[in-house]
Design a protein around this motif. Structure first.
Motif, PDB file in Angstrom:
ATOM      1  N   ASP A 191       0.687  -1.310   0.073  1.00 23.56           N
ATOM      2  CA  ASP A 191      -0.100  -0.049  -0.007  1.00 23.56           C
ATOM      3  C   ASP A 191       0.972   1.143   0.031  1.00 23.56           C
ATOM      4  OD1 ASP A 191       0.786   0.420   2.492  1.00 23.56           O
ATOM      5  OD2 ASP A 191      -0.621  -0.802   3.359  1.00 23.56           O
ATOM      6  N   ASP A 192       0.303   2.423   0.216  1.00 27.25           N
ATOM      7  CA  ASP A 192       0.980   3.718   0.112  1.00 27.25           C
ATOM      8  C   ASP A 192       1.793   3.992   1.333  1.00 27.25           C
ATOM      9  OD1 ASP A 192      -0.145   4.117  -2.357  1.00 27.25           O
ATOM     10  OD2 ASP A 192      -1.874   5.141  -1.492  1.00 27.25           O
ATOM     11  N   THR A 193       1.802   3.199   2.320  1.00 31.21           N
ATOM     12  CA  THR A 193       2.523   3.388   3.620  1.00 31.21           C
ATOM     13  C   THR A 193       4.027   3.196   3.546  1.00 31.21           C
ATOM     14  OG1 THR A 193       0.654   2.601   4.948  1.00 31.21           O
ATOM     15  CG2 THR A 193       2.692   2.900   6.114  1.00 31.21           C
ATOM     16  N   PRO A 194       4.830   4.285   3.806  1.00 29.84           N
ATOM     17  CA  PRO A 194       6.570   3.897   3.498  1.00 29.84           C
ATOM     18  C   PRO A 194       6.931   3.090   4.628  1.00 29.84           C
ATOM     19  CG  PRO A 194       5.963   6.211   4.172  1.00 29.84           C
ATOM     20  CD  PRO A 194       4.725   5.695   3.799  1.00 29.84           C
ATOM     21  N   VAL A 195       8.009   2.456   4.553  1.00 26.85           N
ATOM     22  CA  VAL A 195       8.539   1.383   5.719  1.00 26.85           C
ATOM     23  C   VAL A 195      10.015   1.651   5.426  1.00 26.85           C
ATOM     24  CG1 VAL A 195       8.801  -0.967   6.218  1.00 26.85           C
ATOM     25  CG2 VAL A 195       6.559  -0.215   4.982  1.00 26.85           C
ATOM     26  N   ILE A 196      10.372   1.875   6.830  1.00 26.66           N
ATOM     27  CA  ILE A 196      11.818   1.843   6.987  1.00 26.66           C
ATOM     28  C   ILE A 196      12.531   0.582   7.121  1.00 26.66           C
ATOM     29  CG2 ILE A 196      13.602   2.700   8.623  1.00 26.66           C
ATOM     30  CD1 ILE A 196      11.668   4.710   9.697  1.00 26.66           C
ATOM     31  N   ILE A 197      13.255   0.306   6.132  1.00 26.86           N
ATOM     32  CA  ILE A 197      13.822  -1.160   6.155  1.00 26.86           C
ATOM     33  C   ILE A 197      15.264  -1.009   6.788  1.00 26.86           C
ATOM     34  CG2 ILE A 197      14.845  -2.898   4.370  1.00 26.86           C
ATOM     35  CD1 ILE A 197      11.679  -2.448   4.451  1.00 26.86           C
ATOM     36  N   ALA A 198      16.059   0.159   6.656  1.00 31.22           N
ATOM     37  CA  ALA A 198      17.176   0.245   7.365  1.00 31.22           C
ATOM     38  C   ALA A 198      17.462   1.409   8.080  1.00 31.22           C
ATOM     39  CB  ALA A 198      18.665  -0.036   6.412  1.00 31.22           C
ATOM     40  N   LYS A 199      17.662   1.632   9.391  1.00 30.14           N
ATOM     41  CA  LYS A 199      17.508   2.495  10.092  1.00 30.14           C
ATOM     42  C   LYS A 199      18.793   3.398  10.327  1.00 30.14           C
ATOM     43  CE  LYS A 199      13.802   1.380  13.396  1.00 30.14           C
ATOM     44  NZ  LYS A 199      13.491   0.877  14.751  1.00 30.14           N
ATOM     45  N   GLY A 200      18.886   4.684  10.001  1.00 26.08           N
ATOM     46  CA  GLY A 200      20.010   5.401  10.259  1.00 26.08           C
ATOM     47  C   GLY A 200      20.736   5.306  11.591  1.00 26.08           C
ATOM     48  N   GLY A 201      21.810   5.498  11.855  1.00 24.45           N
ATOM     49  CA  GLY A 201      22.730   5.560  13.274  1.00 24.45           C
ATOM     50  C   GLY A 201      22.324   6.983  14.093  1.00 24.45           C
ATOM     51  N   ASN A 202      22.268   6.770  15.166  1.00 26.54           N
ATOM     52  CA  ASN A 202      21.915   8.144  15.814  1.00 26.54           C
ATOM     53  C   ASN A 202      23.387   8.791  16.086  1.00 26.54           C
ATOM     54  OD1 ASN A 202      19.197   7.512  16.548  1.00 26.54           O
ATOM     55  ND2 ASN A 202      19.695   6.265  18.319  1.00 26.54           N
ATOM     56  N   GLY A 203      23.306  10.236  16.191  1.00 21.88           N
ATOM     57  CA  GLY A 203      24.385  10.994  16.358  1.00 21.88           C
ATOM     58  C   GLY A 203      24.754  10.816  17.535  1.00 21.88           C
ATOM     59  N   GLY A 204      26.250  11.099  17.788  1.00 25.18           N
ATOM     60  CA  GLY A 204      27.050  11.133  19.125  1.00 25.18           C
ATOM     61  C   GLY A 204      26.811  12.137  19.892  1.00 25.18           C
ATOM     62  N   TRP A 205      27.007  12.121  21.294  1.00 15.53           N
ATOM     63  CA  TRP A 205      26.659  13.019  22.141  1.00 15.53           C
ATOM     64  C   TRP A 205      28.268  13.947  21.936  1.00 15.53           C
ATOM     65  CZ3 TRP A 205      24.521  10.723  27.171  1.00 15.53           C
ATOM     66  CH2 TRP A 205      22.984  10.671  26.856  1.00 15.53           C
TER      67      TRP A 205
END
Length: 424
Positions: free
Chosen positions: A109-123
């Motif tokens: 359907d039209d719902t986008p799906v995240i397949i690979a997640k980007g990394g969080n930024g460092g503190w």
């Protein structure tokens, strides 16, 4: 060219590194740490595109990488997060983990799906300031984005599937009941790719029909193009089994019917139990008595039987009206649920692996690539930064491993290109 399976590599963006910075301003003494956080890496998002009908584009581009987040800056300025990378696929595409075969998503359907997640930024170092650590000279690097190989598998979204041996009139039937225009000729395997057609019943009422080619004896075991096309029957709610009821090519239609159903059973028990309607095509080439005999045979087995002559659209209206009515009693088109990751994949990015060996009195810590990122943030001239490094060694179990191997105070420990004397 029709392509319904493809393997590609995905790499989401890495998170940006946190900054090590200290506030500098006239008349402001000891301004303190003000290093900003790194930006988030870009996700890889899959979206269905109704304008696409095959996976052919993925034969030429097999690697998709999202951008990484920007590093943090001074004055508590966070790095810019990277944009998501959108990958368009045909409606009905399954995304599977190539290594495990796990279904990650069903893009239907039209719902986008995240397949690979980007990394969080460092503190940045401003997060590490405490009452006792007022000048932290270290920050955290960004987390790496997810990286994986996926297999794309297209399973057409159709309410009704036309099955049967080659040259029985499937393409002719779909051409007269819908707007589909498949190639039609009097020889086997004229149709080499599945064909979709929308059958309109009335204003606002319609269903999708698919002509599934390539089914022959042995198809369920992969003979010919069997598996390639049987996967497209998998979602169909109802099957129309088209037969050359006249046996004009010297084949027995009842034997053909049983052979095709055997192939469905070999491929999938669920598919073999899918509702079927028998469509007796070319009934103008058979006498009435024989046609009635065939009708009794199939109706006694519980199948609805519709004689048609697809070439002149005779009997097709009754068939389509019955199919439309039948579909209202059936569940919606099959959707595949995403399968969760195995529990071992959810632990600590698995375990922080390492090995320790002793050579000539020196203790070497090896096979710990993850530790390199930590070492890049450590300032060896800063006591508090070294304390942070020591906590990482303890929490990861490296110190315990050294103790088990008999390390003593003053012994040399080598971690890649860094050497230090062990202090308990």
């Amino acid at each position: 060219m029709f392509v319904d399976i493809a393997k590609i590599h995905l790499k989401a963006g890495d998170g940006g590194n946190g900054a090590v910075s200290f506030h500098r301003e006239k008349y402001v003494a000891a301004g303190g740490p003000d290093g900003g956080d790194g930006g988030r890496g870009g996700n890889i998002v899959f979206r269905a595109d109704s304008n696409l009908s095959t996976l052919a584009d993925f034969r030429y581009k097999r690697k998709y990488c999202a951008e990484s987040g920007q590093n943090g800056k001074a004055s508590r300025c966070s790095g810019k997060s990277a944009p998501d990378l959108t990958v368009c696929v045909p409606v009905g595409t399954l995304v599977k983990d190539t290594e495990s075969g796990r279904i990650i998503a069903d893009i239907s359907d039209d719902t986008p799906v995240i397949i690979a997640k980007g990394g969080n930024g460092g503190w940045g170092n401003c997060h590490f300031a405490t009452s006792t650590r007022q000048v932290p000279r270290f920050a955290k690097n960004g987390n790496p984005g997810e990286e994986l190989d996926v297999t794309l598998e297209l399973k057409l979204l159709a309410d009704v599937g036309l099955i049967g041996f080659p040259n029985v009139g499937k393409s002719t039937l779909i051409s007269v009941v819908s707007e589909a225009k498949p190639k039609i000729a009097n020889y086997h395997f004229t149709t080499l790719t599945p064909v979709l057609g929308v059958v309109r019943i009335a204003e606002g009422a319609s269903f999708v029909m698919a002509d599934i080619p390539g089914l022959i004896e042995g198809a369920g075991e992969g003979v010919g193009l069997g598996h390639e096309f049987l996967r497209h029957v998998d979602r169909c709610r109802l099957l129309l089994h088209v037969l050359d009821i006249s046996g004009s090519e010297g084949r027995d239609p009842i034997e053909d019917f049983n052979k095709i159903n055997h192939e469905l059973a070999v491929f999938s028990d669920e598919l073999a139990n899918r509702p079927q309607i028998v469509v007796a095509n070319k009934c103008d080439l058979i006498d009435e008595a024989e046609l009635e005999s065939k009708r009794r045979y199939f109706e006694e087995k519980g199948y609805s039987f519709f004689p048609v002559t697809a070439a002149i659209a005779e009997g097709t209206d009754e068939l389509i009206n019955y199919v439309a009515s039948y579909l209202t009693k059936l569940p919606p088109i099959k959707r595949y649920e995403a399968e969760p990751k195995p529990m071992e994949d959810l632990t600590v990015q698995k375990k922080r692996d390492f090995s320790v060996r002793v050579c000539d009195g020196v203790f070497f810590v090896e096979n710990a690539e993850w530790l390199l990122d930590v070492m890049n943030t450590v300032d060896p001239d800063d006591y508090e930064s070294l304390q942070y490094f020591e906590r990482v060694l303890r929490s990861s179990g490296i110190i315990d491993a050294l103790v088990r191997l008999g390390v003593r105070e003053g012994d040399t420990v080598s971690v890649y290109d860094v050497e230090f004397n062990y202090v308990p």
